[in-house]
Design a protein around this motif. Sequence first.
Motif, mmCIF file in Angstrom:
data_model
loop_
_atom_site.group_PDB
_atom_site.id
_atom_site.type_symbol
_atom_site.label_atom_id
_atom_site.label_comp_id
_atom_site.label_asym_id
_atom_site.label_seq_id
_atom_site.Cartn_x
_atom_site.Cartn_y
_atom_site.Cartn_z
ATOM 1 N N GLN A 296 109.969 28.273 30.934
ATOM 2 C CA GLN A 296 108.669 27.665 30.689
ATOM 3 C C GLN A 296 108.503 27.511 29.178
ATOM 4 O O GLN A 296 108.821 28.432 28.426
ATOM 5 C CB GLN A 296 107.551 28.540 31.239
ATOM 6 C CG GLN A 296 107.678 28.825 32.740
ATOM 7 C CD GLN A 296 106.750 29.946 33.172
ATOM 8 O OE1 GLN A 296 105.528 29.853 33.026
ATOM 9 N NE2 GLN A 296 107.319 31.023 33.703
ATOM 10 N N VAL A 297 108.026 26.355 28.752
ATOM 11 C CA VAL A 297 107.960 26.050 27.320
ATOM 12 C C VAL A 297 106.597 25.468 26.979
ATOM 13 O O VAL A 297 106.194 24.445 27.534
ATOM 14 C CB VAL A 297 109.057 25.043 26.911
ATOM 15 C CG1 VAL A 297 109.034 24.838 25.399
ATOM 16 C CG2 VAL A 297 110.432 25.504 27.370
ATOM 17 N N GLY A 298 105.901 26.119 26.040
ATOM 18 C CA GLY A 298 104.615 25.615 25.589
ATOM 19 C C GLY A 298 104.754 24.619 24.453
ATOM 20 O O GLY A 298 105.784 23.953 24.309
ATOM 21 N N GLN A 299 103.707 24.515 23.653
ATOM 22 C CA GLN A 299 103.694 23.649 22.473
ATOM 23 C C GLN A 299 103.470 24.512 21.229
ATOM 24 O O GLN A 299 102.880 25.594 21.308
ATOM 25 C CB GLN A 299 102.549 22.628 22.559
ATOM 26 C CG GLN A 299 102.634 21.676 23.730
ATOM 27 C CD GLN A 299 103.476 20.447 23.433
ATOM 28 O OE1 GLN A 299 104.178 20.389 22.443
ATOM 29 N NE2 GLN A 299 103.408 19.455 24.313
ATOM 30 N N TYR A 300 103.913 24.022 20.073
ATOM 31 C CA TYR A 300 103.582 24.685 18.817
ATOM 32 C C TYR A 300 102.080 24.553 18.557
ATOM 33 O O TYR A 300 101.520 23.456 18.647
ATOM 34 C CB TYR A 300 104.350 24.057 17.657
ATOM 35 C CG TYR A 300 105.809 24.447 17.580
ATOM 36 C CD1 TYR A 300 106.193 25.664 17.029
ATOM 37 C CD2 TYR A 300 106.797 23.580 18.043
ATOM 38 C CE1 TYR A 300 107.529 26.019 16.937
ATOM 39 C CE2 TYR A 300 108.137 23.924 17.959
ATOM 40 C CZ TYR A 300 108.499 25.148 17.405
ATOM 41 O OH TYR A 300 109.820 25.492 17.324
ATOM 42 N N GLU A 301 101.435 25.663 18.225
ATOM 43 C CA GLU A 301 100.000 25.654 17.958
ATOM 44 C C GLU A 301 99.687 26.451 16.691
ATOM 45 O O GLU A 301 100.460 27.330 16.289
ATOM 46 C CB GLU A 301 99.218 26.261 19.137
ATOM 47 C CG GLU A 301 99.455 25.587 20.482
ATOM 48 C CD GLU A 301 98.867 24.181 20.582
ATOM 49 O OE1 GLU A 301 98.287 23.696 19.596
ATOM 50 O OE2 GLU A 301 98.985 23.574 21.665
ATOM 51 N N THR A 302 98.525 26.159 16.116
ATOM 52 C CA THR A 302 98.119 26.834 14.880
ATOM 53 C C THR A 302 96.833 27.636 15.037
ATOM 54 O O THR A 302 96.422 28.316 14.105
ATOM 55 C CB THR A 302 97.903 25.816 13.746
ATOM 56 O OG1 THR A 302 96.933 24.851 14.159
ATOM 57 C CG2 THR A 302 99.209 25.105 13.415
ATOM 58 N N THR A 303 96.186 27.552 16.203
ATOM 59 C CA THR A 303 94.942 28.296 16.398
ATOM 60 C C THR A 303 95.116 29.319 17.505
ATOM 61 O O THR A 303 95.864 29.097 18.477
ATOM 62 C CB THR A 303 93.776 27.371 16.772
ATOM 63 O OG1 THR A 303 94.003 26.811 18.078
ATOM 64 C CG2 THR A 303 93.632 26.240 15.748
ATOM 65 N N TRP B 134 98.689 30.141 30.730
ATOM 66 C CA TRP B 134 99.450 29.292 31.648
ATOM 67 C C TRP B 134 100.829 29.860 31.996
ATOM 68 O O TRP B 134 101.492 29.352 32.902
ATOM 69 C CB TRP B 134 99.603 27.893 31.052
ATOM 70 C CG TRP B 134 98.338 27.082 31.122
ATOM 71 C CD1 TRP B 134 97.282 27.264 31.968
ATOM 72 C CD2 TRP B 134 98.002 25.959 30.302
ATOM 73 N NE1 TRP B 134 96.309 26.330 31.730
ATOM 74 C CE2 TRP B 134 96.712 25.509 30.712
ATOM 75 C CE3 TRP B 134 98.643 25.291 29.270
ATOM 76 C CZ2 TRP B 134 96.071 24.429 30.129
ATOM 77 C CZ3 TRP B 134 98.000 24.207 28.682
ATOM 78 C CH2 TRP B 134 96.736 23.771 29.104
ATOM 79 N N CYS B 135 101.294 30.854 31.253
ATOM 80 C CA CYS B 135 102.608 31.437 31.563
ATOM 81 C C CYS B 135 102.604 32.039 32.969
ATOM 82 O O CYS B 135 101.700 32.804 33.332
ATOM 83 C CB CYS B 135 102.963 32.535 30.562
ATOM 84 S SG CYS B 135 103.608 31.959 28.988
#
Length: 291
Positions: A78-85, A95-96
């Motif tokens: 499972q792969v999320g997105q790069y985030e800054t907050t 969501w994992c």
Amino acid sequence: MNPKGVRVRESRDSVEHPNSLGIVFALDVTGSMGAIPRLLAKEQLPKFMKVLTDCNVADPQILFMAVGDATSDNAPLQVGQYETTAELMDQWLTWCFIEGNGGGQGTESYELALYFLAQHTEMDCLVKRKKRGYLFMTGDELPYPALSKHIVESVIGDRLDDDLKTEEVVAELQKTFVPFFVIPDQDRRKKCERRWRDLLGDNVLCMDGPEDVCYVTAGAVALREGLVSNLDELAKRLEGTGVPHKQIASSMRALTPLAEALGRNGSSGEREAANAEPGGLKNLIQGLFKK
């Protein structure tokens, strides 16, 4: 978070974050990890960004992954997105899917996650500044000896001519990331430390307990980036942000081999500790660097 057909996950500079640094945190969510993945996802990783900024990492962008076993699990990657907050990072953690399965044969599909990162990420820290990103992967098992081309096609969608040795996958990954394998406690390290040190050298972090994961991993970035001169300085910085002394001491123990390899172990620590007031932090960690 399904990686099938994903072309790329991107870490990019912005006006608010002009010096982005891509950092990936990959959770082993198989059954052998017990309650640890849930502990990390619910309690530890939501504060990871704060600990990084406390360690003077300027513009971290964090991507979360979950890793299972492609021979048995429904969601082996499972792969999320790069985030800054913190809010968006918390959403990806929510969501994992903590499947809690795995193959039960002492191996998990870590090399599948490494392949995805090597082939399907782009980071401005590398493109613009020739600075590699960071990967921290928690786990307590061995990788498979090779990455099956059939598994890659099934899970990610890429078509390969042949299987890839895990060493080949690691070598490709190291062109863009500084990878670390994070073993959550001393009992689990006996099962897998040797193999991961063969693959990653000094970049294996063996913790006393999973509650230290944020401090150990953020400390590793600070040491590698030269944001602290040694472990003594890192310990003082964490103390200044209110981290409990017990966790500082155990985190410094986990980081000592890496710090020694980097020449940042802080040999003055013992002398300073000897002169410290009773009850201070330095008394607590005064034996930390003794041979």
